[in-house]
Design a protein around this motif. Structure first.
Motif, PDB file in Angstrom:
ATOM      1  N   THR A   1       0.840  -1.210   0.000  1.00  0.00           N
ATOM      2  CA  THR A   1       0.000   0.000   0.000  1.00  0.00           C
ATOM      3  C   THR A   1       0.868   1.249   0.000  1.00  0.00           C
ATOM      4  N   ALA A   2       0.329   2.305  -0.602  1.00  0.00           N
ATOM      5  CA  ALA A   2       0.926   3.651  -0.548  1.00  0.00           C
ATOM      6  C   ALA A   2      -0.186   4.583  -0.098  1.00  0.00           C
ATOM      7  N   THR A   3      -0.115   4.996   1.155  1.00  0.00           N
ATOM      8  CA  THR A   3      -1.198   5.809   1.721  1.00  0.00           C
ATOM      9  C   THR A   3      -0.753   7.258   1.790  1.00  0.00           C
ATOM     10  N   TYR A   4      -1.528   8.178   1.170  1.00  0.00           N
ATOM     11  CA  TYR A   4      -1.118   9.575   1.137  1.00  0.00           C
ATOM     12  C   TYR A   4      -1.428  10.266   2.461  1.00  0.00           C
ATOM     13  N   ASP A   5      -0.403  11.005   2.983  1.00  0.00           N
ATOM     14  CA  ASP A   5      -0.567  11.774   4.231  1.00  0.00           C
ATOM     15  C   ASP A   5      -0.502  13.259   3.870  1.00  0.00           C
TER      16      ASP A   5
ATOM     17  N   MET B   1       5.452  -0.680  -7.733  1.00  0.00           N
ATOM     18  CA  MET B   1       4.034  -0.609  -8.092  1.00  0.00           C
ATOM     19  C   MET B   1       3.250  -0.924  -6.819  1.00  0.00           C
ATOM     20  N   ALA B   2       2.472   0.036  -6.344  1.00  0.00           N
ATOM     21  CA  ALA B   2       1.759  -0.118  -5.069  1.00  0.00           C
ATOM     22  C   ALA B   2       0.336   0.383  -5.196  1.00  0.00           C
ATOM     23  N   HIS B   3      -0.512  -0.086  -4.289  1.00  0.00           N
ATOM     24  CA  HIS B   3      -1.937   0.274  -4.295  1.00  0.00           C
ATOM     25  C   HIS B   3      -2.089   1.600  -3.567  1.00  0.00           C
ATOM     26  N   LEU B   4      -2.473   2.648  -4.274  1.00  0.00           N
ATOM     27  CA  LEU B   4      -2.579   3.984  -3.703  1.00  0.00           C
ATOM     28  C   LEU B   4      -3.921   4.169  -2.993  1.00  0.00           C
ATOM     29  N   TYR B   5      -3.839   4.682  -1.739  1.00  0.00           N
ATOM     30  CA  TYR B   5      -5.062   5.022  -0.988  1.00  0.00           C
ATOM     31  C   TYR B   5      -4.983   6.492  -0.575  1.00  0.00           C
ATOM     32  N   ILE B   6      -6.083   7.218  -0.784  1.00  0.00           N
ATOM     33  CA  ILE B   6      -6.164   8.605  -0.318  1.00  0.00           C
ATOM     34  C   ILE B   6      -7.461   8.743   0.469  1.00  0.00           C
ATOM     35  N   ASN B   7      -7.351   9.178   1.731  1.00  0.00           N
ATOM     36  CA  ASN B   7      -8.534   9.287   2.624  1.00  0.00           C
ATOM     37  C   ASN B   7      -9.342   7.987   2.627  1.00  0.00           C
ATOM     38  N   GLY B   8      -8.629   6.865   2.628  1.00  0.00           N
ATOM     39  CA  GLY B   8      -9.283   5.564   2.737  1.00  0.00           C
ATOM     40  C   GLY B   8      -9.851   5.054   1.424  1.00  0.00           C
TER      41      GLY B   8
ATOM     42  N   PHE C   1       8.235  -3.321   3.194  1.00  0.00           N
ATOM     43  CA  PHE C   1       8.153  -1.960   3.750  1.00  0.00           C
ATOM     44  C   PHE C   1       7.466  -2.007   5.105  1.00  0.00           C
ATOM     45  N   ASP C   2       8.027  -1.230   6.059  1.00  0.00           N
ATOM     46  CA  ASP C   2       7.343  -1.084   7.349  1.00  0.00           C
ATOM     47  C   ASP C   2       7.102   0.405   7.565  1.00  0.00           C
ATOM     48  N   GLN C   3       5.929   0.890   7.130  1.00  0.00           N
ATOM     49  CA  GLN C   3       5.552   2.312   7.265  1.00  0.00           C
ATOM     50  C   GLN C   3       6.671   3.243   6.757  1.00  0.00           C
ATOM     51  N   HIS C   4       7.169   2.957   5.535  1.00  0.00           N
ATOM     52  CA  HIS C   4       8.299   3.708   4.978  1.00  0.00           C
ATOM     53  C   HIS C   4       7.780   4.952   4.262  1.00  0.00           C
ATOM     54  N   ARG C   5       8.233   6.127   4.676  1.00  0.00           N
ATOM     55  CA  ARG C   5       7.707   7.381   4.133  1.00  0.00           C
ATOM     56  C   ARG C   5       8.548   7.901   2.965  1.00  0.00           C
TER      57      ARG C   5
END
Ligand SMILES: CCCCCCCC/C=C\CCCCCC(=O)SCCNC(=O)CCNC(=O)[C@H](O)C(C)(C)COP(=O)(O)OP(=O)(O)OC[C@H]1O[C@@H](n2cnc3c(N)ncnc32)[C@H](O)[C@@H]1OP(=O)(O)O
Ligand SMILES: Cc1cc2nc3c(=O)[nH]c(=O)nc-3n(C[C@H](O)[C@H](O)[C@H](O)COP(=O)(O)OP(=O)(O)OC[C@H]3O[C@@H](n4cnc5c(N)ncnc54)[C@H](O)[C@@H]3O)c2cc1C
Length: 615
Positions: free
Chosen positions: A165-169, A202-209, A254-258
């Motif tokens: 996952t790639a979660t946008y902050d 290549m990762a699954h992008l999530y924005i605001n869930g 990856f472990d919560q890698h920013r």
């Protein structure tokens, strides 16, 4: 003084009925291109430190890798220094298009191969202009070494199922990369384990869930100074393989890698600072790097197959065995029609794949230029054709390289023949860049849609047009090229129509469309195989075929000489130009460390006490 050339090979070369150099020039794209290729090969292969004192098959897994990195550095610098500044980009590309220079140095592929084959193409195809300018400067100067990290332990084919996952902050304008499960670990990317320090992930992008699909991110995972893995990164090598054992395929968790927002490659889709997601005009543009490599693979197959048949045909001209007629002495094994049947299709297929690769490359260049202008019309056809040709050429090449190996008897089983390693290289391509069955089903998906369009009277694209020609089922085969092509079209049409009929039958029986597809998938794959000409049909023209074998026989050595592979690129005891097979087999055998002493220490440690009943 150059070694004496084997008499049989000399006779073969005297018998040849055509101008070998002319065919070489044709294959290179002209006499100047041949000259450029040879000049490049001369320059690079005269570089010190490129070749192994001890054959790498006698090194450990770790030593093989370390030796390959040593050579990769020397080779890359030599290639850069050998570049002729007066040549155009196209001339430079032509000089390397047919050259298997890297094969002279790496029997099992280079630890840099993914940097050149996928990391750079991914930047070129997925980065916006600003990103491309920055990253291409660093990547093309080898300031950084990259790879392409898409496949995971749990998913290779099903890209939409990737778990990274790639979660946008938006608060920090960063993406948080995470591997939520063991199966989410990236697994397979070449160079990933110890060589590269960056990768396109290549990762699954999530924005605001909310899911925004699979997107490409450029990620640094090793410190540029110390090469230590960065915090939150787990790295390692996936272990020994059938081949590719110097490509350093690795795993990465990856472990919560920013990473900063500008590390998402934003040519097709964008994420603004506030987290607004701007969708790509076509979500499949993200898959573009794979389409490019599938096109490159077709040309690679042509060259590797040419290399294998060169080794096997030259060996078959030198090897004499058995008795064809009483008291006539042992014939060259190349005089056995079964040997001609095994090998000549390989020569023909290599030429067919070379021409196909040139055609497909032109199609790729046109469609890519159209994409730059926002015209996506021909992307689906390019995808379908690239899938089919990658699958067919890699499958056929694997079969024909293995046949080249077995046609050389026991000596073909020696690593010093190089045929096992060539097989290891080409058979991998049946899996990577899209497993072949999966790709054939992608093509089948397009064929079924095209036949439905044809049946509703719509015009079809040129490559699918055979589905709209109402070819009479009473077509008579004739031996002309036109007759053969018409026959293929009839069979191809029939295969697609039969698969479609089968699916409709399953739907009428109450199955849903997905189950009907699955039940018909064996037929669907077969229908895709007929999209490009396959060898099986030639057999039906057996009499013409055997006549052709006889016509090729006197020219067989000339035909493989025309591929113009120098001995260092063939890297084979069986395929050298001078045909000194037996001397070379013995020279290589004596390099085995076991031959350093007449009695190995295991005799005193184990054998002697064992044989004397003391163990
Ligand atoms: C020996 C030397 C040889 C030469 C050497 C060359 C250099 C090699 C160097 C190193 C070797 C190592 C490199 C290998 C690296 C890798 O392996 S990278 C990972 C490769 N992985 C794959 O290829 C994964 C394969 N899977 C897929 O592509 C997709 O999952 C799928 C296409 C199978 C399915 O995708 P999905 O999203 O599920 O789509 P569908 O629902 O099936 O189809 C939806 C529509 O999208 C269209 N489409 C699918 N893919 C593409 C594409 N790439 N481009 C354009 N369009 C695409 C598809 O046709 C559907 O369209 P319709 O809905 O209109 O039918
Ligand atoms: C030498 C080598 C180098 C590689 N290098 C890289 C690299 O650098 N980067 C990278 O990201 N990846 C790389 N890969 C991974 C490669 O891309 C995957 O192995 C490939 O995509 C297949 O996926 P998989 O291994 O998960 O097999 P799976 O997808 O699990 O396939 C296993 C079997 O299931 C069947 N199957 C799967 N889906 C379907 C379907 N929809 N319909 C019918 N049958 C199906 C397949 O046909 C196959 O028979 C490499 C692989 C190899 C062998």
């Amino acid at each position: 003084m150059s070694a004496k050339v084997n008499d049989d090979l000399l006779t073969e070369r005297r018998k040849c009925e055509f101008n070998v150099e002319e065919l070489t020039n044709y294959l290179d794209g002209g006499a100047q291109a041949t000259q450029n290729r040879r000049k490049l090969e001369d320059k690079v292969l005269s570089t010190k430190g490129l070749f192994d004192e001890v054959p790498e098959e006698y090194l450990s897994h770790k030593e093989k890798y370390e030796n390959a990195v040593r050579k990769a550095v020397v080779y890359y610098k030599a290639m850069k220094e050998a570049e002729d500044p007066n040549q155009t980009e196209q001339e430079r590309a032509n000089a390397t298009y047919r050259s298997l220079l890297h094969a002279a140095v790496f029997k099992d592929n280079s630890p840099f191969s993914l940097h050149l084959a996928m990391f750079i193409p991914a930047i070129l195809g997925q980065a916006d202009e600003e990103q491309k300018k920055y990253w291409m400067k660093r990547a093309s100067k080898m300031e950084i070494i990259g790879t392409y990290a898409q496949t995971e332990l749990g998913h290779g084919t099903f890209i939409r199922g990737l778990e990274t996952t790639a979660t946008y902050d938006p608060k920090t304008e960063e993406f948080v990369l995470h591997s939520p499960t063991l199966t989410a670990y990236k697994w397979w990317p070449g160079s990933l384990a110890h060589t590269a320090n960056y990768c396109v992930v290549m990762a699954h992008l999530y924005i605001n869930g909310k899911s925004c699909g699979i997107q490409p991110f450029i990620v640094q995972f090793r410190d540029e100074e110390t090469h230590q893995p960065l915090p939150g990164i787990k790295l390692g090598e996936i272990g020994a393989k059938l081949g590719f054992n110097t490509v350093n395929n690795g795993f990465l968790g990856f472990d919560q890698h920013r990473i900063p927002r500008n590390r998402m490659l934003m040519k097709n889709a964008q994420v603004l600072k506030d987290g607004t997601f701007k969708r790509s005009p076509n979500s499949k543009l993200t898959y573009g790097t794979m389409v490019y490599v599938r096109v490159v693979i077709v040309n690679g197959m042509a060259n590797q197959l040419a290399r294998a048949v060169t080794i096997a045909v030259r060996y078959s001209a030198v090897r004499r065995q058995s008795e064809l007629k009483p008291d006539a002495g042992e014939p060259q094994i190349l005089d056995y029609v079964t040997q001609q049947h095994k090998l000549f299709i390989g020569i023909a297929s290599s030429h067919a794949f070379t021409l196909t690769a040139k055609w497909l490359t032109r199609m790729y260049q046109k469609v890519t230029a159209d994409l730059e202008k926002g015209n996506l019309d021909e992307l689906p056809e390019l995808h379908a054709i690239a899938c089919c040709l990658k699958a067919v050429t890699t499958t056929d090449t694997s079969v024909l390289v293995e046949r080249s190996r077995t046609s050389c008897g026991g000596h073909g089983y020696m690593l010093s023949s190089n045929l096992p390693q060539i097989y290891g290289l080409v058979t991998a391509a049946c899996t990577y860049e899209g497993e072949n069955t999966v790709l054939m089903l992608q093509t089948a998906r397009s064929l079924v849609k095209a036949l439905e369009q044809a049946q509703s009277g719509k015009r079809l694209s040129p490559t699918m047009s055979y589905l709209s020609e109402k070819v009479s089922s009473r077509l008579k085969w004739d031996n002309s090229i036109d007759g053969i092509v018409k026959g293929f079209r009839r069979v191809a049409y029939g295969k697609v129509e039969s698969a479609m009929r089968s699916m409709r039958k399953y739907v009428r029986s109450g199955l849903g469309p997905e189950d009907a597809w699955n039940m018909s998938s064996v037929q669907l794959v077969a229908a895709s195989e007929y999209t490009s000409i396959s060898e099986a049909d030639i057999r039906q023209l057996q009499d013409t075929y055997e006549d052709l074998l006889g016509k090729i026989r006197p020219n067989a050595v000339g035909l493989v000489d025309a591929f113009d592979f120098r001995d260092q690129i063939l890297n084979s005891t069986l395929g050298a130009y001078d045909g000194r097979v037996y001397e070379r087999l013995m020279e290589e055998a004596l390099k085995s460390p076991l031959n350093a002493e007449p009695v190995n220490q295991s005799f005193h440690k184990y054998l002697k006490p064992f044989m004397q009943g003391k163990l």
